[in-house]
Design a protein around this motif. Structure first.
Motif, PDB file in Angstrom:
ATOM      1  N   MET A   1      48.093  52.292  38.931  1.00 60.94           N
ATOM      2  CA  MET A   1      47.900  53.223  40.051  1.00 60.94           C
ATOM      3  C   MET A   1      46.454  53.692  40.101  1.00 60.94           C
ATOM      4  SD  MET A   1      51.424  55.486  39.952  1.00 60.94           S
ATOM      5  CE  MET A   1      50.807  56.590  41.235  1.00 60.94           C
ATOM      6  N   LEU A   2      45.886  53.976  38.928  1.00 56.67           N
ATOM      7  CA  LEU A   2      44.488  54.402  38.877  1.00 56.67           C
ATOM      8  C   LEU A   2      43.576  53.308  39.403  1.00 56.67           C
ATOM      9  CD1 LEU A   2      42.278  56.412  37.962  1.00 56.67           C
ATOM     10  CD2 LEU A   2      42.327  55.283  35.740  1.00 56.67           C
ATOM     11  N   MET A   3      43.855  52.060  39.000  1.00 55.43           N
ATOM     12  CA  MET A   3      43.039  50.946  39.463  1.00 55.43           C
ATOM     13  C   MET A   3      43.156  50.760  40.980  1.00 55.43           C
ATOM     14  SD  MET A   3      41.391  49.725  36.917  1.00 55.43           S
ATOM     15  CE  MET A   3      41.423  51.187  35.872  1.00 55.43           C
ATOM     16  N   ARG A   4      44.366  50.967  41.511  1.00 57.62           N
ATOM     17  CA  ARG A   4      44.562  50.813  42.958  1.00 57.62           C
ATOM     18  C   ARG A   4      43.771  51.845  43.749  1.00 57.62           C
ATOM     19  NH1 ARG A   4      50.074  49.444  41.561  1.00 57.62           N
ATOM     20  NH2 ARG A   4      50.724  51.617  41.807  1.00 57.62           N
ATOM     21  N   ASP A   5      43.644  53.050  43.187  1.00 54.51           N
ATOM     22  CA  ASP A   5      42.967  54.136  43.894  1.00 54.51           C
ATOM     23  C   ASP A   5      41.467  54.199  43.624  1.00 54.51           C
ATOM     24  OD1 ASP A   5      45.429  54.870  44.884  1.00 54.51           O
ATOM     25  OD2 ASP A   5      45.803  56.380  43.342  1.00 54.51           O
ATOM     26  N   MET A   6      40.994  53.421  42.687  1.00 47.77           N
ATOM     27  CA  MET A   6      39.591  53.487  42.284  1.00 47.77           C
ATOM     28  C   MET A   6      38.697  52.731  43.266  1.00 47.77           C
ATOM     29  SD  MET A   6      37.940  52.555  38.538  1.00 47.77           S
ATOM     30  CE  MET A   6      39.014  53.718  37.707  1.00 47.77           C
ATOM     31  N   ASP A   7      37.519  53.292  43.542  1.00 46.27           N
ATOM     32  CA  ASP A   7      36.549  52.637  44.426  1.00 46.27           C
ATOM     33  C   ASP A   7      36.093  51.309  43.837  1.00 46.27           C
ATOM     34  OD1 ASP A   7      34.851  55.746  45.301  1.00 46.27           O
ATOM     35  OD2 ASP A   7      36.642  54.780  46.171  1.00 46.27           O
ATOM     36  N   TYR A   8      35.828  50.378  44.724  1.00 42.31           N
ATOM     37  CA  TYR A   8      35.380  49.045  44.314  1.00 42.31           C
ATOM     38  C   TYR A   8      34.137  49.126  43.433  1.00 42.31           C
ATOM     39  CZ  TYR A   8      33.153  44.449  44.792  1.00 42.31           C
ATOM     40  OH  TYR A   8      32.530  43.251  44.545  1.00 42.31           O
ATOM     41  N   SER A   9      33.190  49.972  43.828  1.00 40.91           N
ATOM     42  CA  SER A   9      31.929  50.063  43.090  1.00 40.91           C
ATOM     43  C   SER A   9      32.134  50.565  41.662  1.00 40.91           C
ATOM     44  CB  SER A   9      30.944  50.982  43.820  1.00 40.91           C
ATOM     45  OG  SER A   9      31.493  52.279  43.952  1.00 40.91           O
ATOM     46  N   ARG A  10      33.151  51.409  41.497  1.00 40.67           N
ATOM     47  CA  ARG A  10      33.405  51.933  40.154  1.00 40.67           C
ATOM     48  C   ARG A  10      34.152  50.915  39.297  1.00 40.67           C
ATOM     49  NH1 ARG A  10      35.870  57.838  38.424  1.00 40.67           N
ATOM     50  NH2 ARG A  10      35.045  57.782  36.311  1.00 40.67           N
ATOM     51  N   ILE A  11      35.015  50.126  39.926  1.00 37.12           N
ATOM     52  CA  ILE A  11      35.779  49.125  39.185  1.00 37.12           C
ATOM     53  C   ILE A  11      34.841  48.076  38.593  1.00 37.12           C
ATOM     54  CG2 ILE A  11      37.457  47.242  39.392  1.00 37.12           C
ATOM     55  CD1 ILE A  11      38.839  48.917  41.546  1.00 37.12           C
TER      56      ILE A  11
END
Length: 290
Positions: free
Chosen positions: A39-49
């Motif tokens: 869930m955290l990964m789904r909500d995380m901004d692309y730039s942060r991932i």
């Protein structure tokens, strides 16, 4: 990221969970924690991932170094989809190299299952195989031991455990991935000289044994008769006293060319190491039949 490098990375925290369980050898993941991580990964901004801190560490590097398996798994899923799974930090280490350095065999298996590059090297030219060798074991040994742990738990179950079956299949798949990537089944662990065949036999892991003996090789007899501190796999099988799979293991080894006339450093034949009494009759018949 080696242990000495973790302090610098701690200044860039990717919202890691305070109560996430650390992975242990041969463990399986907590599904609740894994879902939170996803869930955290789904909500995380692309730039942060895909972002990297001043040391080049991604969130995957950090989760991996800290042994946060479920969170590393979720991050690896995302980075695989973004084709960033093999991103390197400032010393040239991919997450797979970090997992090997940090002695996280479960995360090593997860990353390999996602397609992490086993041939990736750091700035010193060290691959995962080189790094694992510092501990005397190759990733193949680690994967085999991990499979043995799961199979032992599965054999001990009185009822069918679907989760353990799936985990065993996943770990056997990791062994297959490593072999397909060029890992040698003849590689010997430095301290004990064991190959993966010795490990499988010693732990009574008939599933792994069946797989290893099915691998096409021109020198299968040499493989089956390799010694670990003087003991062949057949000697080890003879020592499986009381193991319900002992006779099957003996017959499998003999069918692939195991030599019952080879002696160990104590000048003992495999037959000399069998249990005495009625329990040793059938295994002894197996050794004498060929």
């Amino acid at each position: 990221m080696e242990a000495a490098d973790q302090g610098a990375a701690s200044t860039w925290s990717p919202l890691e969970p305070s109560q996430a369980p650390h992975s242990t050898f041969g463990s399986w993941m907590d599904t609740g924690t894994l879902e939170k991580a996803r869930m955290l990964m789904r909500d995380m901004d692309y730039s942060r991932i895909i972002g990297q801190d001043e040391d080049g560490d991604t969130i995957l590097h950090i989760y991996t170094a800290k042994g946060l398996r479920e969170w590393a798994f979720a991050a690896a899923e995302k980075l695989r989809d973004l084709e960033k799974l093999d991103a390197k930090e400032h010393k040239g280490k991919t997450a797979l190299l970090v997992a090997v350095t940090a002695n996280q065999p479960d995360i090593v298996e997860d990353l390999l299952s996602f397609g992490a590059d086993i041939n990736a090297c750091d700035v010193k030219g060290q691959s995962a195989l080189h790094l694992a060798a510092h501990d005397g074991m190759t990733p193949l040994h680690c994967a085999a031991i991990s499979h043995c742990v799961t199979m032992k738990a599965l054999f001990a179950c009185e009822m069918v455990d679907v989760n353990l079956q799936a985990k065993a299949a996943e770990k056997l798949s990791c062994v297959q991935v490593l072999l397909n990537a060029g890992a040698s089944p003849l590689s010997q662990e430095i301290k004990s000289s064991k190959t993966v065949l010795h490990l499988a036999v010693k732990e009574g892991n008939v599933v792994l044994l069946h797989y290893l003996l099915s691998i096409p090789m021109h020198n299968v007899k040499d493989f089956v008769n390799m010694k670990a501190h003087g003991h062949t796999a057949l000697h080890m099988a003879a020592c499986l006293h009381g193991n319900p799979r002992q006779e099957e293991i003996l017959r499998l080894l003999l069918s692939r060319g195991a030599d019952p006339s080879i002696r160990n450093m104590e000048n003992s034949l495999p037959a000399h190491l069998l249990q005495g009494g009625p329990e040793g009759d059938k295994p002894n018949e197996s050794l004498l039949s060929l």
